[in-house]
Design an enzyme around this catalytic site. Structure first.
Site, PDB file in Angstrom:
ATOM      1  N   HIS A 185       1.015  -1.473  -0.055  1.00  0.00           N
ATOM      2  CA  HIS A 185      -0.338   0.467   0.291  1.00  0.00           C
ATOM      3  C   HIS A 185       1.133   1.556   0.090  1.00  0.00           C
ATOM      4  O   HIS A 185       0.476   2.410  -0.462  1.00  0.00           O
ATOM      5  CB  HIS A 185      -0.804   0.267   1.561  1.00  0.00           C
ATOM      6  CG  HIS A 185      -1.722   1.277   1.482  1.00  0.00           C
ATOM      7  ND1 HIS A 185      -1.142   2.278   2.162  1.00  0.00           N
ATOM      8  CD2 HIS A 185      -3.143   1.812   1.575  1.00  0.00           C
ATOM      9  CE1 HIS A 185      -1.550   3.267   2.290  1.00  0.00           C
ATOM     10  NE2 HIS A 185      -2.720   2.988   1.835  1.00  0.00           N
ATOM     11  N   ASN A 186       1.784   1.442   0.696  1.00  0.00           N
ATOM     12  CA  ASN A 186       2.508   2.735   1.373  1.00  0.00           C
ATOM     13  C   ASN A 186       3.121   2.054  -0.521  1.00  0.00           C
ATOM     14  O   ASN A 186       3.506   3.753  -0.836  1.00  0.00           O
ATOM     15  CB  ASN A 186       3.561   2.582   1.982  1.00  0.00           C
ATOM     16  CG  ASN A 186       3.111   2.787   3.213  1.00  0.00           C
ATOM     17  OD1 ASN A 186       1.756   2.214   2.883  1.00  0.00           O
ATOM     18  ND2 ASN A 186       3.805   3.392   4.047  1.00  0.00           N
ATOM     19  N   GLU A 189       1.399   4.188  -2.791  1.00  0.00           N
ATOM     20  CA  GLU A 189       1.075   5.923  -2.347  1.00  0.00           C
ATOM     21  C   GLU A 189       2.413   6.390  -2.931  1.00  0.00           C
ATOM     22  O   GLU A 189       2.177   7.084  -3.335  1.00  0.00           O
ATOM     23  CB  GLU A 189       1.000   5.745  -0.972  1.00  0.00           C
ATOM     24  CG  GLU A 189       1.234   6.849   0.057  1.00  0.00           C
ATOM     25  CD  GLU A 189       1.326   6.888   1.473  1.00  0.00           C
ATOM     26  OE1 GLU A 189       0.249   6.133   1.823  1.00  0.00           O
ATOM     27  OE2 GLU A 189       2.132   7.660   2.204  1.00  0.00           O
TER      28      GLU A 189
END
Ligand code: NBP
Length: 476
Positions: A185-186, A189
Protein backbone atom coordinates in the site's frame (compact mmCIF):
# COMPACT_ATOMS: atom_id res chain seq x y z
CA UNK A 1 -10.00 -7.65 34.40
CA UNK A 2 -12.85 -6.23 32.37
CA UNK A 3 -11.24 -4.13 29.64
CA UNK A 4 -12.12 -5.48 26.19
CA UNK A 5 -9.02 -4.19 24.47
CA UNK A 6 -5.74 -2.68 25.61
CA UNK A 7 -3.37 -0.26 23.91
CA UNK A 8 0.27 0.08 24.90
CA UNK A 9 2.19 2.90 23.24
CA UNK A 10 0.23 6.11 23.53
CA UNK A 11 2.08 8.52 21.26
CA UNK A 12 -0.03 10.15 18.56
CA UNK A 13 -1.09 6.94 16.78
CA UNK A 14 -1.79 4.78 19.86
CA UNK A 15 -3.57 7.61 21.60
CA UNK A 16 -5.94 8.11 18.69
CA UNK A 17 -6.56 4.38 18.24
CA UNK A 18 -7.37 4.10 21.96
CA UNK A 19 -9.81 7.01 21.69
CA UNK A 20 -11.37 5.43 18.61
CA UNK A 21 -11.95 2.14 20.52
CA UNK A 22 -13.44 4.07 23.44
CA UNK A 23 -15.75 6.07 21.18
CA UNK A 24 -17.08 2.78 19.85
CA UNK A 25 -18.10 1.70 23.34
CA UNK A 26 -15.18 -0.55 24.22
CA UNK A 27 -13.58 -0.40 27.65
CA UNK A 28 -9.96 0.36 26.83
CA UNK A 29 -6.96 -0.54 29.01
CA UNK A 30 -4.11 1.95 28.61
CA UNK A 31 -0.37 1.70 29.07
CA UNK A 32 2.70 3.60 27.98
CA UNK A 33 6.36 3.31 29.00
CA UNK A 34 6.20 6.88 30.25
CA UNK A 35 3.12 7.07 32.47
CA UNK A 36 2.61 10.80 31.90
CA UNK A 37 1.30 10.08 28.39
CA UNK A 38 -1.28 7.68 29.83
CA UNK A 39 -2.37 10.23 32.41
CA UNK A 40 -2.71 13.04 29.89
CA UNK A 41 -4.82 10.88 27.60
CA UNK A 42 -7.26 10.09 30.40
CA UNK A 43 -7.26 13.69 31.63
CA UNK A 44 -7.94 15.18 28.20
CA UNK A 45 -10.25 12.63 26.63
CA UNK A 46 -12.30 11.01 29.38
CA UNK A 47 -15.36 12.11 27.42
CA UNK A 48 -14.53 9.61 24.66
CA UNK A 49 -15.52 6.63 26.83
CA UNK A 50 -14.18 4.26 29.45
CA UNK A 51 -10.42 4.07 29.97
CA UNK A 52 -8.58 1.87 32.48
CA UNK A 53 -5.09 3.36 32.89
CA UNK A 54 -2.20 1.41 34.37
CA UNK A 55 1.31 2.48 35.22
CA UNK A 56 2.87 -0.99 35.14
CA UNK A 57 2.64 -3.54 32.36
CA UNK A 58 1.51 -6.14 34.94
CA UNK A 59 -1.45 -4.02 36.06
CA UNK A 60 -2.28 -3.29 32.42
CA UNK A 61 -2.40 -7.01 31.58
CA UNK A 62 -4.41 -7.73 34.73
CA UNK A 63 -7.00 -5.12 33.73
CA UNK A 64 -7.90 -7.00 30.53
CA UNK A 65 -10.69 -9.57 30.08
CA UNK A 66 -9.57 -12.95 28.71
CA UNK A 67 -8.66 -13.85 26.08
CA UNK A 68 -6.70 -10.61 26.32
CA UNK A 69 -6.34 -8.39 23.30
CA UNK A 70 -3.35 -6.06 23.46
CA UNK A 71 -2.56 -3.56 20.72
CA UNK A 72 1.09 -2.48 20.60
CA UNK A 73 1.55 0.92 18.96
CA UNK A 74 5.17 1.85 19.52
CA UNK A 75 8.09 2.67 17.28
CA UNK A 76 8.73 -0.15 14.81
CA UNK A 77 11.88 -2.27 15.32
CA UNK A 78 13.69 -2.62 18.65
CA UNK A 79 10.99 -0.84 20.65
CA UNK A 80 8.38 -3.34 19.45
CA UNK A 81 10.60 -6.26 20.47
CA UNK A 82 11.21 -4.67 23.87
CA UNK A 83 7.49 -4.31 24.49
CA UNK A 84 6.78 -7.86 23.32
CA UNK A 85 9.50 -9.18 25.66
CA UNK A 86 7.97 -7.37 28.60
CA UNK A 87 4.41 -8.31 27.73
CA UNK A 88 4.66 -11.96 26.76
CA UNK A 89 5.60 -13.46 30.17
CA UNK A 90 2.48 -11.83 31.62
CA UNK A 91 0.07 -13.35 29.08
CA UNK A 92 -1.71 -16.70 29.00
CA UNK A 93 -2.52 -19.17 26.28
CA UNK A 94 -5.01 -17.89 23.73
CA UNK A 95 -4.27 -14.19 24.35
CA UNK A 96 -3.89 -11.99 21.27
CA UNK A 97 -1.04 -9.55 20.70
CA UNK A 98 -1.63 -7.04 17.92
CA UNK A 99 1.31 -5.12 16.47
CA UNK A 100 -0.28 -2.12 14.79
CA UNK A 101 3.00 -0.29 14.12
CA UNK A 102 4.76 -0.18 10.78
CA UNK A 103 6.75 -3.40 11.17
CA UNK A 104 8.70 -4.90 8.30
CA UNK A 105 6.87 -8.14 7.41
CA UNK A 106 9.88 -10.50 7.95
CA UNK A 107 9.93 -9.26 11.59
CA UNK A 108 6.24 -10.06 11.82
CA UNK A 109 6.80 -13.58 10.49
CA UNK A 110 9.54 -14.06 13.11
CA UNK A 111 7.45 -12.68 15.99
CA UNK A 112 4.37 -14.68 15.00
CA UNK A 113 6.36 -17.91 15.06
CA UNK A 114 7.90 -17.09 18.45
CA UNK A 115 4.56 -16.25 20.07
CA UNK A 116 2.80 -19.21 18.50
CA UNK A 117 5.28 -21.48 20.30
CA UNK A 118 3.99 -20.00 23.56
CA UNK A 119 0.35 -20.52 22.62
CA UNK A 120 -0.21 -16.83 21.87
CA UNK A 121 -1.69 -15.24 18.76
CA UNK A 122 0.41 -12.54 17.14
CA UNK A 123 -1.45 -10.35 14.73
CA UNK A 124 0.79 -8.08 12.66
CA UNK A 125 -1.59 -5.39 11.51
CA UNK A 126 -1.17 -2.69 8.91
CA UNK A 127 -2.89 0.55 9.87
CA UNK A 128 -3.10 3.34 7.33
CA UNK A 129 -4.52 6.81 7.50
CA UNK A 130 -2.13 8.63 9.80
CA UNK A 131 -3.31 10.31 13.00
CA UNK A 132 -6.58 11.42 11.51
CA UNK A 133 -7.41 7.91 10.35
CA UNK A 134 -6.43 6.35 13.67
CA UNK A 135 -8.97 8.57 15.42
CA UNK A 136 -11.81 8.61 12.92
CA UNK A 137 -11.43 5.35 11.05
CA UNK A 138 -8.30 3.91 9.45
CA UNK A 139 -7.90 1.20 6.86
CA UNK A 140 -6.83 -1.87 8.86
CA UNK A 141 -4.92 -4.85 7.45
CA UNK A 142 -4.60 -7.61 10.08
CA UNK A 143 -2.55 -10.76 9.54
CA UNK A 144 -2.31 -13.69 11.94
CA UNK A 145 -4.54 -16.70 12.39
CA UNK A 146 -8.16 -16.90 11.25
CA UNK A 147 -8.94 -18.04 14.81
CA UNK A 148 -7.63 -14.78 16.28
CA UNK A 149 -9.57 -12.79 13.69
CA UNK A 150 -12.83 -14.37 14.83
CA UNK A 151 -12.67 -12.54 18.17
CA UNK A 152 -10.45 -9.57 17.25
CA UNK A 153 -11.90 -8.83 13.82
CA UNK A 154 -15.26 -7.39 14.92
CA UNK A 155 -13.51 -4.87 17.21
CA UNK A 156 -11.13 -3.77 14.45
CA UNK A 157 -13.94 -3.61 11.92
CA UNK A 158 -15.95 -1.43 14.31
CA UNK A 159 -13.23 1.24 14.49
CA UNK A 160 -12.22 1.07 10.82
CA UNK A 161 -13.31 3.45 8.09
CA UNK A 162 -16.56 2.50 6.33
CA UNK A 163 -17.37 2.91 2.65
CA UNK A 164 -21.00 2.28 1.68
CA UNK A 165 -21.34 0.74 5.14
CA UNK A 166 -18.58 -1.80 4.44
CA UNK A 167 -15.66 -1.82 6.90
CA UNK A 168 -12.18 -1.06 5.56
CA UNK A 169 -10.80 -4.04 7.47
CA UNK A 170 -10.60 -7.73 6.67
CA UNK A 171 -8.42 -10.68 7.59
CA UNK A 172 -5.56 -10.44 5.08
CA UNK A 173 -3.88 -13.81 5.71
CA UNK A 174 -1.49 -15.63 8.06
CA UNK A 175 1.54 -14.24 9.92
CA UNK A 176 3.18 -11.38 7.95
CA UNK A 177 0.44 -10.97 5.31
CA UNK A 178 -1.09 -7.87 6.93
CA UNK A 179 2.15 -5.96 7.25
CA UNK A 180 3.15 -7.06 3.76
CA UNK A 181 -0.02 -5.64 2.24
CA UNK A 182 0.45 -2.42 4.23
CA UNK A 183 3.98 -2.20 2.81
CA UNK A 184 2.72 -2.56 -0.77
CA UNK A 185 0.00 0.00 0.00
CA UNK A 186 2.74 2.45 0.93
CA UNK A 187 4.72 1.56 -2.19
CA UNK A 188 1.67 2.26 -4.34
CA UNK A 189 1.25 5.51 -2.42
CA UNK A 190 4.80 6.49 -3.47
CA UNK A 191 3.97 5.72 -7.12
CA UNK A 192 0.68 7.61 -6.99
CA UNK A 193 2.36 10.68 -5.47
CA UNK A 194 5.20 10.62 -8.02
CA UNK A 195 2.73 10.36 -10.92
CA UNK A 196 0.78 13.32 -9.57
CA UNK A 197 4.03 15.28 -9.16
CA UNK A 198 5.01 14.53 -12.77
CA UNK A 199 1.59 15.66 -14.00
CA UNK A 200 2.05 18.91 -12.06
CA UNK A 201 5.54 19.37 -13.54
CA UNK A 202 4.25 18.79 -17.08
CA UNK A 203 1.48 21.36 -16.59
CA UNK A 204 3.98 23.82 -15.14
CA UNK A 205 6.45 23.46 -18.01
CA UNK A 206 3.97 22.91 -20.82
CA UNK A 207 1.57 25.70 -19.94
CA UNK A 208 3.74 27.96 -17.80
CA UNK A 209 0.86 27.70 -15.34
CA UNK A 210 1.12 28.88 -11.73
CA UNK A 211 0.63 26.56 -8.76
CA UNK A 212 -2.89 27.82 -7.99
CA UNK A 213 -3.86 27.46 -11.66
CA UNK A 214 -2.62 23.86 -11.63
CA UNK A 215 -4.49 23.36 -8.36
CA UNK A 216 -7.69 24.21 -10.22
CA UNK A 217 -6.89 21.55 -12.82
CA UNK A 218 -6.46 18.95 -10.05
CA UNK A 219 -9.67 20.07 -8.37
CA UNK A 220 -11.49 19.52 -11.68
CA UNK A 221 -9.84 16.10 -12.12
CA UNK A 222 -11.08 15.15 -8.67
CA UNK A 223 -14.62 15.07 -10.00
CA UNK A 224 -13.83 12.28 -12.53
CA UNK A 225 -12.04 8.93 -12.82
CA UNK A 226 -9.07 10.23 -10.84
CA UNK A 227 -11.18 11.15 -7.80
CA UNK A 228 -9.05 10.29 -4.78
CA UNK A 229 -7.70 11.61 -1.51
CA UNK A 230 -4.25 12.27 -3.01
CA UNK A 231 -5.67 14.34 -5.91
CA UNK A 232 -7.79 16.28 -3.42
CA UNK A 233 -4.77 16.92 -1.19
CA UNK A 234 -2.78 18.03 -4.24
CA UNK A 235 -5.43 20.59 -5.21
CA UNK A 236 -5.46 21.96 -1.67
CA UNK A 237 -1.69 22.17 -1.36
CA UNK A 238 -1.34 23.90 -4.74
CA UNK A 239 -4.00 26.46 -3.80
CA UNK A 240 -2.28 27.33 -0.52
CA UNK A 241 -0.40 30.64 -0.20
CA UNK A 242 2.71 30.97 1.95
CA UNK A 243 1.98 33.41 4.77
CA UNK A 244 5.55 34.67 5.06
CA UNK A 245 6.16 35.54 1.40
CA UNK A 246 2.73 35.65 -0.19
CA UNK A 247 4.06 33.21 -2.82
CA UNK A 248 2.34 29.95 -3.71
CA UNK A 249 3.25 27.61 -0.85
CA UNK A 250 4.76 24.86 -3.04
CA UNK A 251 7.10 27.43 -4.63
CA UNK A 252 8.85 27.97 -1.29
CA UNK A 253 9.08 24.28 -0.33
CA UNK A 254 12.53 22.75 -0.95
CA UNK A 255 12.46 20.13 -3.73
CA UNK A 256 13.99 17.25 -1.76
CA UNK A 257 11.54 14.45 -0.89
CA UNK A 258 12.22 12.32 2.15
CA UNK A 259 11.08 8.82 3.04
CA UNK A 260 10.68 6.65 6.11
CA UNK A 261 11.58 3.47 4.25
CA UNK A 262 8.43 1.55 3.35
CA UNK A 263 8.90 2.40 -0.34
CA UNK A 264 12.42 1.04 -0.14
CA UNK A 265 11.16 -2.19 1.48
CA UNK A 266 8.60 -2.58 -1.27
CA UNK A 267 11.22 -2.19 -3.99
CA UNK A 268 13.63 -4.55 -2.24
CA UNK A 269 10.89 -7.16 -2.04
CA UNK A 270 9.93 -6.60 -5.67
CA UNK A 271 13.53 -7.40 -6.60
CA UNK A 272 13.53 -10.47 -4.32
CA UNK A 273 10.36 -11.80 -5.91
CA UNK A 274 11.34 -10.75 -9.43
CA UNK A 275 8.19 -8.69 -9.92
CA UNK A 276 8.62 -5.60 -12.15
CA UNK A 277 7.15 -2.89 -9.92
CA UNK A 278 8.67 -0.15 -12.06
CA UNK A 279 6.22 2.56 -10.96
CA UNK A 280 7.03 2.10 -7.27
CA UNK A 281 10.76 1.73 -7.98
CA UNK A 282 10.92 4.88 -10.13
CA UNK A 283 8.99 6.79 -7.49
CA UNK A 284 11.42 5.66 -4.80
CA UNK A 285 14.44 6.51 -6.95
CA UNK A 286 12.92 9.87 -7.91
CA UNK A 287 12.87 10.77 -4.20
CA UNK A 288 16.49 9.63 -3.97
CA UNK A 289 17.44 11.76 -6.98
CA UNK A 290 15.70 14.79 -5.47
CA UNK A 291 17.90 14.35 -2.40
CA UNK A 292 21.12 13.81 -4.36
CA UNK A 293 22.39 17.29 -3.57
CA UNK A 294 26.04 17.01 -4.70
CA UNK A 295 25.09 15.36 -7.98
CA UNK A 296 22.39 17.91 -8.69
CA UNK A 297 24.78 20.77 -7.87
CA UNK A 298 27.38 19.31 -10.22
CA UNK A 299 24.85 18.89 -13.04
CA UNK A 300 22.69 22.01 -12.69
CA UNK A 301 23.55 24.55 -15.34
CA UNK A 302 26.30 22.31 -16.72
CA UNK A 303 24.54 19.45 -18.49
CA UNK A 304 22.95 20.87 -21.64
CA UNK A 305 19.22 20.45 -22.20
CA UNK A 306 19.29 21.15 -25.93
CA UNK A 307 15.53 21.60 -26.00
CA UNK A 308 13.25 23.99 -27.82
CA UNK A 309 10.85 26.28 -26.01
CA UNK A 310 7.62 24.48 -25.19
CA UNK A 311 4.63 26.15 -26.78
CA UNK A 312 1.49 24.12 -26.22
CA UNK A 313 -0.97 25.26 -28.90
CA UNK A 314 -4.15 24.01 -27.24
CA UNK A 315 -3.96 24.08 -23.43
CA UNK A 316 -7.28 22.31 -22.99
CA UNK A 317 -6.26 19.37 -25.17
CA UNK A 318 -2.87 19.23 -23.45
CA UNK A 319 -4.45 19.13 -19.98
CA UNK A 320 -6.71 16.29 -21.12
CA UNK A 321 -3.70 14.40 -22.51
CA UNK A 322 -1.89 14.74 -19.17
CA UNK A 323 -4.99 13.50 -17.35
CA UNK A 324 -5.26 10.44 -19.59
CA UNK A 325 -1.53 9.72 -19.27
CA UNK A 326 -1.77 10.04 -15.49
CA UNK A 327 -4.71 7.65 -15.33
CA UNK A 328 -3.05 5.05 -17.58
CA UNK A 329 0.21 5.26 -15.61
CA UNK A 330 -1.73 4.89 -12.39
CA UNK A 331 -3.45 1.74 -13.65
CA UNK A 332 0.01 0.31 -14.48
CA UNK A 333 1.40 1.14 -11.03
CA UNK A 334 -1.56 -0.51 -9.30
CA UNK A 335 -1.45 -3.50 -11.65
CA UNK A 336 2.20 -4.00 -10.71
CA UNK A 337 1.49 -3.65 -6.98
CA UNK A 338 -1.26 -6.26 -7.17
CA UNK A 339 1.14 -8.56 -9.06
CA UNK A 340 3.55 -8.19 -6.18
CA UNK A 341 0.84 -9.15 -3.68
CA UNK A 342 -0.01 -12.22 -5.79
CA UNK A 343 3.63 -13.26 -6.01
CA UNK A 344 4.20 -12.89 -2.27
CA UNK A 345 0.94 -14.66 -1.51
CA UNK A 346 2.13 -17.65 -3.56
CA UNK A 347 5.64 -17.50 -2.12
CA UNK A 348 4.55 -17.35 1.52
CA UNK A 349 1.33 -19.37 1.26
CA UNK A 350 -0.89 -16.45 2.31
CA UNK A 351 -3.82 -16.93 -0.06
CA UNK A 352 -4.54 -13.18 -0.22
CA UNK A 353 -7.77 -12.06 -1.87
CA UNK A 354 -6.62 -9.09 -3.96
CA UNK A 355 -10.15 -7.84 -4.54
CA UNK A 356 -10.65 -7.64 -0.77
CA UNK A 357 -7.45 -5.60 -0.44
CA UNK A 358 -8.72 -3.05 -2.95
CA UNK A 359 -12.00 -2.98 -1.00
CA UNK A 360 -10.36 -2.16 2.35
CA UNK A 361 -8.25 0.56 0.71
CA UNK A 362 -11.34 2.46 -0.47
CA UNK A 363 -11.52 4.40 2.79
CA UNK A 364 -9.34 5.48 5.71
CA UNK A 365 -5.99 5.17 3.97
CA UNK A 366 -3.85 7.52 1.90
CA UNK A 367 -4.56 5.87 -1.46
CA UNK A 368 -8.31 5.82 -0.90
CA UNK A 369 -10.12 6.33 -4.17
CA UNK A 370 -13.25 5.47 -6.07
CA UNK A 371 -11.05 3.74 -8.64
CA UNK A 372 -10.39 0.89 -6.15
CA UNK A 373 -13.97 -0.32 -6.64
CA UNK A 374 -12.99 -1.11 -10.21
CA UNK A 375 -10.11 -3.25 -8.97
CA UNK A 376 -12.35 -5.16 -6.58
CA UNK A 377 -14.77 -5.78 -9.44
CA UNK A 378 -11.95 -7.01 -11.69
CA UNK A 379 -10.88 -9.63 -9.13
CA UNK A 380 -14.52 -10.57 -8.55
CA UNK A 381 -14.77 -11.29 -12.28
CA UNK A 382 -11.60 -13.40 -12.09
CA UNK A 383 -9.92 -14.11 -8.75
CA UNK A 384 -6.85 -15.45 -10.58
CA UNK A 385 -6.55 -12.56 -13.03
CA UNK A 386 -2.88 -12.70 -14.13
CA UNK A 387 -2.69 -8.98 -14.95
CA UNK A 388 -4.97 -6.21 -13.73
CA UNK A 389 -4.40 -4.36 -17.00
CA UNK A 390 -5.91 -7.35 -18.83
CA UNK A 391 -9.27 -7.00 -17.08
CA UNK A 392 -11.69 -5.73 -19.76
CA UNK A 393 -12.54 -2.55 -17.83
CA UNK A 394 -8.89 -1.57 -17.39
CA UNK A 395 -7.88 -2.64 -20.89
CA UNK A 396 -10.55 -0.31 -22.26
CA UNK A 397 -9.71 2.50 -19.83
CA UNK A 398 -6.04 2.46 -20.82
CA UNK A 399 -6.75 1.96 -24.54
CA UNK A 400 -8.80 5.15 -24.38
CA UNK A 401 -5.74 7.09 -23.26
CA UNK A 402 -2.85 5.33 -24.92
CA UNK A 403 -2.38 7.82 -27.76
CA UNK A 404 -2.40 10.71 -25.29
CA UNK A 405 0.03 8.81 -23.07
CA UNK A 406 2.48 8.47 -25.97
CA UNK A 407 2.16 12.16 -26.88
CA UNK A 408 2.86 13.20 -23.30
CA UNK A 409 5.85 10.90 -22.73
CA UNK A 410 7.30 11.94 -26.12
CA UNK A 411 6.74 15.63 -25.38
CA UNK A 412 8.35 15.26 -21.96
CA UNK A 413 11.44 13.71 -23.56
CA UNK A 414 11.64 16.34 -26.30
CA UNK A 415 11.29 19.19 -23.81
CA UNK A 416 13.57 17.76 -21.15
CA UNK A 417 11.01 17.29 -18.37
CA UNK A 418 11.84 14.20 -16.29
CA UNK A 419 8.88 11.82 -16.07
CA UNK A 420 10.35 8.56 -14.77
CA UNK A 421 7.03 7.15 -13.59
CA UNK A 422 4.99 8.17 -16.66
CA UNK A 423 7.73 6.93 -19.01
CA UNK A 424 8.48 3.65 -17.25
CA UNK A 425 4.77 2.85 -16.97
CA UNK A 426 4.37 3.29 -20.72
CA UNK A 427 7.48 1.16 -21.28
CA UNK A 428 5.99 -1.52 -19.03
CA UNK A 429 2.72 -1.36 -20.98
CA UNK A 430 4.54 -1.79 -24.28
CA UNK A 431 6.77 -4.48 -22.80
CA UNK A 432 4.04 -6.59 -21.29
CA UNK A 433 1.92 -6.45 -24.47
CA UNK A 434 4.82 -7.09 -26.89
CA UNK A 435 4.68 -10.13 -29.18
CA UNK A 436 8.38 -10.53 -28.81
CA UNK A 437 10.86 -8.82 -26.50
CA UNK A 438 14.59 -8.44 -27.18
CA UNK A 439 15.24 -10.92 -24.36
CA UNK A 440 16.11 -13.38 -27.15
CA UNK A 441 19.31 -11.39 -27.70
CA UNK A 442 20.08 -11.25 -23.99
CA UNK A 443 19.70 -14.99 -23.69
CA UNK A 444 21.96 -15.47 -26.76
CA UNK A 445 24.59 -13.20 -25.21
CA UNK A 446 24.38 -15.16 -21.96
CA UNK A 447 24.91 -18.38 -23.87
CA UNK A 448 27.90 -16.83 -25.67
CA UNK A 449 29.89 -15.70 -22.64
CA UNK A 450 28.59 -17.99 -19.92
CA UNK A 451 27.17 -21.10 -21.60
CA UNK A 452 23.89 -20.26 -19.90
CA UNK A 453 21.94 -22.13 -22.64
CA UNK A 454 18.72 -21.07 -24.39
CA UNK A 455 15.40 -22.44 -25.49
CA UNK A 456 14.20 -22.29 -29.09
CA UNK A 457 10.98 -20.96 -30.55
CA UNK A 458 10.55 -23.94 -32.87
CA UNK A 459 11.13 -26.98 -30.68
CA UNK A 460 11.35 -28.04 -27.04
CA UNK A 461 14.59 -28.58 -25.17
CA UNK A 462 17.58 -26.69 -23.82
CA UNK A 463 20.41 -25.80 -26.19
CA UNK A 464 23.93 -24.40 -26.21
CA UNK A 465 25.99 -23.23 -29.14
CA UNK A 466 29.71 -23.98 -29.07
CA UNK A 467 30.68 -20.31 -29.57
CA UNK A 468 34.44 -20.77 -29.10
CA UNK A 469 34.57 -23.86 -31.32
CA UNK A 470 32.73 -24.79 -34.47
CA UNK A 471 29.50 -23.00 -33.44
CA UNK A 472 27.54 -26.19 -33.72
CA UNK A 473 24.40 -26.40 -31.59
CA UNK A 474 24.32 -28.96 -28.84
CA UNK A 475 21.33 -30.27 -26.95
CA UNK A 476 22.02 -29.60 -23.28
P1 NBP B 1 6.42 6.68 17.63
O1 NBP B 1 6.80 5.84 16.49
O2 NBP B 1 6.97 8.07 17.71
O3 NBP B 1 6.80 5.91 18.96
C1 NBP B 1 6.57 6.50 20.23
C2 NBP B 1 6.02 5.47 21.17
O4 NBP B 1 6.91 4.35 21.28
C3 NBP B 1 5.86 6.04 22.56
O5 NBP B 1 4.72 5.48 23.14
C4 NBP B 1 7.12 5.56 23.22
O6 NBP B 1 7.03 5.52 24.63
C5 NBP B 1 7.22 4.17 22.66
N1 NBP B 1 8.52 3.53 22.83
C6 NBP B 1 9.72 3.78 22.26
BR1 NBP B 1 10.05 5.13 21.08
N2 NBP B 1 10.69 2.96 22.66
C7 NBP B 1 10.10 2.13 23.54
C8 NBP B 1 10.58 1.07 24.31
N3 NBP B 1 11.85 0.66 24.22
N4 NBP B 1 9.71 0.45 25.13
C9 NBP B 1 8.43 0.86 25.21
N5 NBP B 1 7.93 1.86 24.50
C10 NBP B 1 8.75 2.50 23.67
O7 NBP B 1 4.83 6.75 17.77
P2 NBP B 1 3.72 7.03 16.66
O8 NBP B 1 4.13 8.13 15.76
O9 NBP B 1 2.45 7.13 17.39
O10 NBP B 1 3.73 5.69 15.80
C11 NBP B 1 3.48 4.42 16.37
C12 NBP B 1 3.60 3.37 15.31
O11 NBP B 1 2.68 3.65 14.28
C13 NBP B 1 4.96 3.29 14.63
O12 NBP B 1 5.26 1.95 14.35
C14 NBP B 1 4.77 4.04 13.36
O13 NBP B 1 5.61 3.60 12.32
C15 NBP B 1 3.35 3.80 13.04
N6 NBP B 1 2.76 4.95 12.35
C16 NBP B 1 1.83 4.73 11.48
C17 NBP B 1 1.26 5.76 10.83
C18 NBP B 1 0.22 5.44 9.90
O14 NBP B 1 -0.27 6.30 9.18
N7 NBP B 1 -0.21 4.22 9.88
C19 NBP B 1 1.60 7.08 11.07
C20 NBP B 1 2.54 7.30 11.95
C21 NBP B 1 3.12 6.21 12.61
P3 NBP B 1 7.41 6.82 25.50
O15 NBP B 1 6.20 7.67 25.52
O16 NBP B 1 7.73 6.26 26.84
O17 NBP B 1 8.58 7.49 24.85
Amino acid sequence: GTAQIGVTGLAVMGRNLARNFARHGYTVALHNRTFARTQSLVAEHAADGTFVPSESMADFVASLARPRKVVIMVQAGAATDAVIDELVPLLEEGDIVVDAGNAHFPDTIRREAALRERGLHFVGTGVSGGEEGALNGPSIMPGGTAESYASLGPILEAISAKVDGVPCCTHVGPDGAGHFVKMVHNGIEYADMQLIAEAYDLLRHGLGASAPEIGEVFAAWNTGDLESYLIEVTAEVLAHTDAATGAPFVDVVADAAEQKGTGRWTVQNGLDLGVPITGIAEATFARALSGSAPQRAAARGVLPADTLEWNVPEPGAFIEDVRLALYASKVVAYSQGFDQIAAASAQYGWDIDRGAMARIWRGGCIIRAKFLDRITQAYERDANLPLLLADPYFTAAVANGVAAWRRIVAAAAVHGVPTPAFSSSLAYYDGVRADRLPANLIQAQRDFFGAHTYRRTDRDGTFHTDWSGDRAEQTW
